[in-house]
Design a protein around this motif. Sequence first.
Motif, short mmCIF file in Angstrom:
data_model
loop_
_atom_site.label_atom_id
_atom_site.label_comp_id
_atom_site.label_asym_id
_atom_site.label_seq_id
_atom_site.Cartn_x
_atom_site.Cartn_y
_atom_site.Cartn_z
N MET A 1 0.88 -1.19 0.05
CA MET A 1 -0.01 -0.04 0.11
C MET A 1 0.97 1.22 -0.01
O MET A 1 1.82 1.42 1.08
N LEU A 2 0.82 1.99 -1.02
CA LEU A 2 1.35 3.38 -0.97
C LEU A 2 0.65 4.29 -0.46
O LEU A 2 -0.50 4.82 -0.98
N VAL A 3 1.13 5.24 0.49
CA VAL A 3 0.07 6.18 1.13
C VAL A 3 0.74 7.54 1.04
O VAL A 3 1.76 7.66 1.54
N ALA A 4 0.00 8.28 0.71
CA ALA A 4 -0.06 9.88 0.77
C ALA A 4 1.30 10.18 0.14
O ALA A 4 2.04 11.08 0.55
N LEU A 5 1.94 9.42 -1.01
CA LEU A 5 2.95 10.11 -1.70
C LEU A 5 2.78 10.71 -2.92
O LEU A 5 1.57 10.60 -3.33
N LEU B 1 0.84 -6.35 2.89
CA LEU B 1 1.83 -6.74 3.44
C LEU B 1 2.94 -5.71 3.85
O LEU B 1 3.50 -5.90 4.89
N VAL B 2 3.09 -4.67 2.89
CA VAL B 2 4.11 -3.44 3.18
C VAL B 2 3.10 -2.43 3.06
O VAL B 2 2.53 -2.17 2.18
N VAL B 3 3.51 -1.23 3.95
CA VAL B 3 3.08 -0.04 4.00
C VAL B 3 4.07 0.94 3.62
O VAL B 3 5.11 0.87 4.25
N VAL B 4 4.06 1.71 2.55
CA VAL B 4 5.09 2.55 2.00
C VAL B 4 4.54 4.07 2.24
O VAL B 4 3.45 4.34 1.64
N PHE B 5 5.57 4.94 2.93
CA PHE B 5 5.14 6.39 2.92
C PHE B 5 6.23 7.14 2.86
O PHE B 5 7.36 6.70 3.33
N ALA B 6 6.24 8.44 2.79
CA ALA B 6 7.50 9.29 2.81
C ALA B 6 7.99 9.54 4.03
O ALA B 6 7.35 9.85 4.86
N GLU B 7 9.22 9.44 4.10
CA GLU B 7 9.71 9.98 5.58
C GLU B 7 9.49 11.35 6.10
O GLU B 7 9.64 11.51 7.00
N ILE C 1 6.84 -1.79 7.07
CA ILE C 1 6.99 -0.27 6.88
C ILE C 1 8.09 0.13 6.05
O ILE C 1 9.31 -0.47 6.48
N VAL C 2 8.02 0.61 4.95
CA VAL C 2 9.04 1.08 4.07
C VAL C 2 8.90 2.83 3.86
O VAL C 2 7.78 3.13 3.74
#
Length: 100
Positions: A1-5, A47-53, A74-75
Amino acid sequence: MLVALAEAEAEVCARVLKPLTAGRSVAVMRVAHIRAACERMLVTRPLVVVFAETLGTDDRKLLGERAEDISSEIVTVPVRIDEADLRVRLFEAFQRAEQR
């Protein structure tokens, strides 16, 4: 899942994820808003949640807690994206998630 990118970040992530998800029953979902992502995470169980640092502390905390609740990895995506590094981190995250 790509979040708020941002669009450019999401495009890079999608490009990097394409070979990692090939042949697996895994779909890449993009969600623009933090709260919407948290709600969907409970149902889709990514499985994986991706968001901007660069997300704010409260948003990172909220996403992190929800990801932990459902045992997602989390990545975070740095401001300056190194595709090779991102590929490795995503691959490792998928491996850890699948081992669980």
